[in-house]
Design a protein around this motif. Structure first.
Motif, mmCIF file in Angstrom:
data_model
loop_
_atom_site.group_PDB
_atom_site.id
_atom_site.type_symbol
_atom_site.label_atom_id
_atom_site.label_comp_id
_atom_site.label_asym_id
_atom_site.label_seq_id
_atom_site.Cartn_x
_atom_site.Cartn_y
_atom_site.Cartn_z
ATOM 1 N N ARG A 62 16.271 27.907 36.565
ATOM 2 C CA ARG A 62 17.638 27.643 37.022
ATOM 3 C C ARG A 62 17.737 27.969 38.511
ATOM 4 N N LEU A 63 18.568 27.204 39.238
ATOM 5 C CA LEU A 63 18.682 27.379 40.680
ATOM 6 C C LEU A 63 19.127 28.787 41.052
ATOM 7 N N GLU A 64 20.046 29.350 40.284
ATOM 8 C CA GLU A 64 20.585 30.657 40.659
ATOM 9 C C GLU A 64 19.569 31.781 40.516
ATOM 10 N N SER A 65 18.493 31.535 39.754
ATOM 11 C CA SER A 65 17.476 32.574 39.581
ATOM 12 C C SER A 65 16.290 32.393 40.523
ATOM 13 N N ALA A 66 16.385 31.431 41.448
ATOM 14 C CA ALA A 66 15.267 31.140 42.341
ATOM 15 C C ALA A 66 15.151 32.202 43.437
ATOM 16 N N ALA A 67 13.912 32.535 43.789
ATOM 17 C CA ALA A 67 13.617 33.446 44.892
ATOM 18 C C ALA A 67 13.335 32.623 46.149
ATOM 19 N N PRO A 68 13.301 33.256 47.326
ATOM 20 C CA PRO A 68 12.980 32.503 48.559
ATOM 21 C C PRO A 68 11.623 31.820 48.505
ATOM 22 N N THR A 69 10.717 32.354 47.681
ATOM 23 C CA THR A 69 9.383 31.751 47.571
ATOM 24 C C THR A 69 9.296 30.719 46.446
ATOM 25 N N THR A 70 10.418 30.415 45.802
ATOM 26 C CA THR A 70 10.428 29.422 44.729
ATOM 27 C C THR A 70 10.474 28.015 45.309
ATOM 28 N N ARG A 71 9.656 27.129 44.744
ATOM 29 C CA ARG A 71 9.663 25.723 45.150
ATOM 30 C C ARG A 71 9.908 24.871 43.906
ATOM 31 N N PHE A 72 10.951 24.046 43.979
ATOM 32 C CA PHE A 72 11.293 23.155 42.872
ATOM 33 C C PHE A 72 10.577 21.816 43.028
ATOM 34 N N LEU A 73 10.260 21.200 41.905
ATOM 35 C CA LEU A 73 9.618 19.887 41.897
ATOM 36 C C LEU A 73 10.691 18.820 41.713
ATOM 37 N N ASP A 74 10.929 18.048 42.748
ATOM 38 C CA ASP A 74 11.876 16.933 42.679
ATOM 39 C C ASP A 74 11.090 15.678 42.327
ATOM 40 N N ALA A 75 11.240 15.233 41.077
ATOM 41 C CA ALA A 75 10.452 14.102 40.579
ATOM 42 C C ALA A 75 11.295 12.856 40.373
ATOM 43 N N SER A 76 12.372 12.705 41.130
ATOM 44 C CA SER A 76 13.254 11.542 40.940
ATOM 45 C C SER A 76 12.528 10.236 41.237
ATOM 46 N N GLN A 77 11.681 10.215 42.278
ATOM 47 C CA GLN A 77 10.916 8.993 42.560
ATOM 48 C C GLN A 77 9.904 8.714 41.453
ATOM 49 N N LEU A 78 9.278 9.741 40.954
ATOM 50 C CA LEU A 78 8.301 9.584 39.874
ATOM 51 C C LEU A 78 8.971 9.041 38.627
ATOM 52 N N LYS A 79 10.195 9.489 38.361
ATOM 53 C CA LYS A 79 10.928 9.028 37.188
ATOM 54 C C LYS A 79 11.114 7.520 37.215
ATOM 55 N N ARG A 80 11.514 6.993 38.362
ATOM 56 C CA ARG A 80 11.714 5.535 38.477
ATOM 57 C C ARG A 80 10.403 4.789 38.285
ATOM 58 N N SER A 81 9.315 5.340 38.834
ATOM 59 C CA SER A 81 8.017 4.675 38.744
ATOM 60 C C SER A 81 7.526 4.590 37.300
ATOM 61 N N ILE A 82 7.616 5.701 36.568
ATOM 62 C CA ILE A 82 7.143 5.705 35.188
ATOM 63 C C ILE A 82 8.047 4.849 34.305
#
Length: 528
Positions: free
Chosen positions: A252-272
């Motif tokens: 969840r976004l609110e539990s993210a630390a400064p060293t957390t990196r989220f995977l944004d796969a919106s482009q991948l979703k359209r491709s698959i």
């Protein structure tokens, strides 16, 4: 991160330059994969102890890449997709591949440290290449774990995160590193990193060795479609902590630390999604870039699995799992499971099973034969620790030595307190860091009945012998089905099926499930 140092005064390097590496390769015994892994690992360790100057060191490593790739690819075949636990020779092959890639990774990490710390100005222009190579080597170690269905140690994730963190801090994460052989196949450190994260999220322990090869290829092909960032448009998603030692997890976004990196796969979703639609319309998988070896319907099935795994929130279970501390008896092998369910020794001819002496005694005393259990003569069960279970699934662990199990293998399970064995399939399996074998099993629908089947007999010549099979009853949402040994299924095939009470003729319908050693098929009675 370790930094490179110059060769100690008076101590000659193991190899001085790329020309010396060429000569070493020409004279080394690299034909046999086992010997090649041994020789290459020994050379890398000598280079580690007595390194040449940094730039020459990089040239040597680059020259060794092809022989290392060939050696580990061939040697990995000895443990890829094998039943667990691995045999000694298979485990030794894994250890050799592990040692080779770890030595290669240490060398590139050493040079990367020298480049980014300013200890060698000549290496700085090569920092992106060094990061990509270091990450690729660590990723190869993680891949070897997936191929052998081993749990990945947190230390490997930590090292992978550290290298990506260095590349990101230096602004090199998205710098493409071209290759001499395939310039179009250039990859950046971020792409190698994302590909490795996607492999983990794709649940590699629950797919076949062939499907893993497809997933690895597709993850590399589409890794540039996934962005790593501090936030997402959604409230939660898959993320990784660069300062941690864990694989990606739903966060969840609110539990993210400064060293957390989220995977944004919106482009991948359209491709698959687009590829799935075209496959449904009859497009050839190769024309969609999925590879010449990708065939239908398996390509669609795996792609749909990856769509859910990579892009959807982890699915909630249809039946809640519950902690079930206790023991579960496990059987493997068609004959053993059949014997446990029927309590009778299978003979295979017209009299397809006979009563054992114990059965005869039970008939005389009780007027019936007891249901299959671990007490059945000729049946040897294993006792597994029950980690948790649901209405149709089990997670079990065995710390002791025992029978080897395969992905999608048919097994019989008897949980503590159950009256008989439940016919089940191994859905995933892995060897933990502690050496214990852990499996996830799913029950087939309904309580199985041991039966015998053979091809229909016309009356001419000698009839074929019966073989063991299992009949599963109709259940809500599931028609009756037959579980046959592998190779017996043919759509529309007629068989004689013999139960304790009757002999019936059945016709095979659609294939419902294909396992390691069985096929489950729909069937209908044939009149007459």
């Amino acid at each position: 991160m370790a930094t490179a140092t110059s060769t100690a005064p008076g101590r000659a390097p193991a190899l001085a330059d790329a020309k010396a590496a060429e000569a070493w390769i020409a004279n080394a015994a690299l034909v046999d994969p086992r010997q090649a892994c041994h020789e290459l690992t020994a050379l890398l360790e000598r280079l580690e102890d007595a390194p040449p100057r940094e730039r020459a060191y990089l040239d040597i490593l680059e020259r060794l890449r092809d022989p290392i790739q060939v050696a580990q690819t061939e040697h990995s075949k000895k443990f890829t997709g094998r039943p667990l636990p691995l045999r000694d020779v298979e485990r030794a092959a894994f250890d050799q591949v592990y040692d080779l890639w770890m030595a290669f990774a240490r060398a590139y990490r050493r040079l990367l440290g020298a480049a980014v710390d300013g200890r060698d100005a000549d290496l700085l222009p090569q920092a992106a290449l060094l990061a990509e190579r270091a990450m690729e080597s660590i990723a190869a170690v993680i891949t070897a774990h997936y191929r052998s269905r081993r749990e990945v140690d947190g230390e490997l994730w930590q090292r992978l995160h550290e290298v990506y963190q260095v590349a990101e801090a230096c602004g090199l994460a998205k710098t493409a590193v071209p290759t001499k052989k395939k310039p179009a196949a250039a990859a950046s450190p971020a792409q190698v990193y994302v590909r490795t994260l996607l492999l983990e999220i794709g649940n590699p322990y629950a797919i076949s060795a062939r499907d893993f090869q497809w997933m690895r290829r597709w993850a590399g092909m589409w890794s540039h479609k996934v962005e790593l960032g501090l936030a997402l448009d959604a409230a939660q998603g898959y993320a990784v902590d660069l300062a941690g030692a864990a694989p990606p997890a739903w966060t969840r976004l609110e539990s993210a630390a400064p060293t957390t990196r989220f995977l944004d796969a919106s482009q991948l979703k359209r491709s698959i999604k687009g590829r799935l639609r075209k496959l449904e319309q009859g497009a050839d998988p190769d024309s969609l870039g999925l590879g010449r070896d990708a065939v239908q319907p398996d390509a669609s099935r795996l792609l749909a699995h990856l769509y859910r795994a990579w892009l959807d929130a982890p699915a909630s279970r249809q039946f809640t799992r519950r902690l079930a501390p206790g023991r579960t008896e496990l059987l493997s092998g068609f004959e053993t499971i059949h014997l446990a369910l029927t309590g009778r020794v299978f003979k295979g001819a017209a009299r397809h099973w006979d009563y054992s002496r114990r059965d005869a005694e039970q008939l005389a005393i009780y007027g019936a034969v007891a249901e299959g259990s671990s007490a059945t003569p000729g049946v040897s069960t294993e006792t597994w620790e029950t980690l948790d279970e649901s209405a149709n699934g089990f997670r079990l662990r065995r710390k002791e030595a025992g029978e080897r199990l395969s992905h999608h293998q048919l097994i019989g399970l008897k949980p503590q307190g159950a009256r008989t064995f439940i016919l089940s399939e191994v859905r995933w399996l892995t060897v933990g860091i502690d050496g214990a074998l852990v499996i996830g099993a799913q029950a087939l629908p309904g309580l199985a009945q041991g039966v015998a089947v053979r091809p229909t007999w016309s009356g001419d010549g000698t009839p074929d012998p019966y073989v063991q099979a299992f009949a599963l009853p109709a259940m809500p949402g599931a028609s009756p089905s037959l579980v046959l040994p592998s190779g017996w299924y043919q759509s529309g095939r007629d068989l004689e099926m013999k139960t304790e009470e009757e002999l019936v003729r059945v016709r095979l319908g659609a294939l419902l499930q294909r396992g390691y050693d069985f096929d489950r098929t729909a069937f209908t009675p044939v009149p007459g």
